[in-house]
Design a protein around this motif. Structure first.
Motif, PDB file in Angstrom:
ATOM      1  N   MET A  38     -47.386   8.662  89.515  1.00  0.00           N
ATOM      2  CA  MET A  38     -48.475   9.335  88.822  1.00  0.00           C
ATOM      3  C   MET A  38     -48.607   8.787  87.406  1.00  0.00           C
ATOM      4  N   LYS A  39     -49.775   9.005  86.835  1.00  0.00           N
ATOM      5  CA  LYS A  39     -50.051   8.534  85.483  1.00  0.00           C
ATOM      6  C   LYS A  39     -49.046   9.128  84.511  1.00  0.00           C
ATOM      7  N   GLY A  40     -48.485   8.272  83.667  1.00  0.00           N
ATOM      8  CA  GLY A  40     -47.556   8.741  82.648  1.00  0.00           C
ATOM      9  C   GLY A  40     -46.101   8.790  83.079  1.00  0.00           C
ATOM     10  N   GLU A  41     -45.803   8.338  84.323  1.00  0.00           N
ATOM     11  CA  GLU A  41     -44.419   8.388  84.799  1.00  0.00           C
ATOM     12  C   GLU A  41     -43.607   7.174  84.365  1.00  0.00           C
ATOM     13  N   GLY A  42     -44.213   6.236  83.695  1.00  0.00           N
ATOM     14  CA  GLY A  42     -43.470   5.091  83.165  1.00  0.00           C
ATOM     15  C   GLY A  42     -43.108   4.046  84.193  1.00  0.00           C
ATOM     16  N   VAL A  43     -43.780   4.034  85.330  1.00  0.00           N
ATOM     17  CA  VAL A  43     -43.512   3.031  86.363  1.00  0.00           C
ATOM     18  C   VAL A  43     -44.220   1.743  85.985  1.00  0.00           C
ATOM     19  N   ASN A  44     -43.531   0.611  86.147  1.00  0.00           N
ATOM     20  CA  ASN A  44     -44.171  -0.651  85.768  1.00  0.00           C
ATOM     21  C   ASN A  44     -45.205  -1.069  86.809  1.00  0.00           C
ATOM     22  N   ALA A  45     -46.044  -2.019  86.439  1.00  0.00           N
ATOM     23  CA  ALA A  45     -47.174  -2.422  87.269  1.00  0.00           C
ATOM     24  C   ALA A  45     -46.734  -2.990  88.611  1.00  0.00           C
ATOM     25  N   ASP A  46     -45.651  -3.753  88.623  1.00  0.00           N
ATOM     26  CA  ASP A  46     -45.166  -4.340  89.876  1.00  0.00           C
ATOM     27  C   ASP A  46     -44.757  -3.252  90.867  1.00  0.00           C
ATOM     28  N   GLU A  47     -44.015  -2.258  90.385  1.00  0.00           N
ATOM     29  CA  GLU A  47     -43.555  -1.176  91.260  1.00  0.00           C
ATOM     30  C   GLU A  47     -44.732  -0.371  91.797  1.00  0.00           C
ATOM     31  N   GLU A  48     -45.706  -0.100  90.940  1.00  0.00           N
ATOM     32  CA  GLU A  48     -46.871   0.667  91.365  1.00  0.00           C
ATOM     33  C   GLU A  48     -47.683  -0.093  92.406  1.00  0.00           C
ATOM     34  N   ALA A  49     -47.881  -1.386  92.185  1.00  0.00           N
ATOM     35  CA  ALA A  49     -48.638  -2.204  93.137  1.00  0.00           C
ATOM     36  C   ALA A  49     -47.922  -2.283  94.486  1.00  0.00           C
TER      37      ALA A  49
END
Length: 252
Positions: A135-146
């Motif tokens: 979710m937005k604001g959870e501090g996950v980097n772009a690679d992990e989110e993708a």
């Protein structure tokens, strides 16, 4: 006269079963197979028959043995097919929209057939994949989110129970991750877009779980059309900003 039906070799039967597991996504690229003893127990066959099946799959390039490390589903099955295309997409930003358009067909079809054919286990896996998205604001980097988003769409494809569709999406997985990552980097500059996109994904899953194929496909198309329009609007806005900056510089 009674004709004799030749019984297939046990090793060929095991080969076919393992091939089906690779095709339907039960076994995925890079996954390590169970040790030989456990596999033989699972298929209720002798170890020599299992070894012959493993040799058949190795000869076909579907699995590979690593010295002292075990037996794995091959990671290079689709490499020759995907690498040139991935390089082309990466080097030409405008082809990102071509891929986004292609995703309309793939993901729309996946949503349609997932709603039509999906089983309770498929729906549970899809809900888990959706709930696991950062979710937005959870501090996950772009690679992990993708990666998480690509896995979500692949889970939807598995629920469709169409082996060709699943293999195409698995083949394109690396390219899909790259496309999603690029899109996310742009979408974050638009206000409230992430909230709307999150709601759209939930609408897709809700339509699939409710067993409404047309609604599921339409929800998928609506989601991707929104992403595409938002990206085009951002590109247009950025182009206008660049033109304004050039005018300012030339008048100074």
């Amino acid at each position: 006269m009674t004709s004799l039906i030749k019984q297939p070799k046990l090793s060929d039967v095991i080969t076919e079963q393992l091939e089906s597991m690779i095709l339907d996504g039960t076994l995925v690229a890079g996954e390590k197979l169970l040790p030989e003893r456990l596999l033989a127990e699972k298929f209720q066959v002798s170890r020599p028959s299992l070894r012959e099946a493993i040799q058949n799959l190795t000869a076909k390039g579907l699995i590979e043995r690593k010295q002292g490390g075990g037996t794995f589903v091959s990671q290079s099955m689709n490499r020759n097919m995907t690498d040139p295309l991935l390089a082309l997409v990466a080097s030409r930003p405008e082809t990102q929209f071509d891929l986004l358009e292609f995703r309309h067909s793939l993901e729309g079809m996946a949503a349609f057939y997932a709603a039509l054919r999906g089983q309770p286990d498929d729906y549970q896996a899809l809900q888990v994949a959706l709930d696991g998205l950062p979710m937005k604001g959870e501090g996950v980097n772009a690679d992990e989110e993708a990666q998480a988003l690509a896995s979500f769409y692949l889970t939807m494809a598995k629920a469709a129970h169409n082996m060709v569709l699943l293999q195409v999406m698995q083949t394109m997985q690396e390219m899909l991750v790259d496309n999603i990552k690029r899109n996310l980097s742009m979408l974050r500059s638009a206000t409230d877009v992430e909230v709307q996109i999150s709601e759209q994904r939930r609408d897709i899953v809700l339509a699939i779980v409710s067993g409404d194929p047309v609604k599921a496909r339409n929800a998928s198309h609506k989601h991707l059309a929104f992403v595409e329009k938002t990206l085009l609007d951002i590109n247009k806005r950025d182009a206008n900003v660049q033109r304004s900056l050039r005018r300012i510089i030339t008048t100074e």
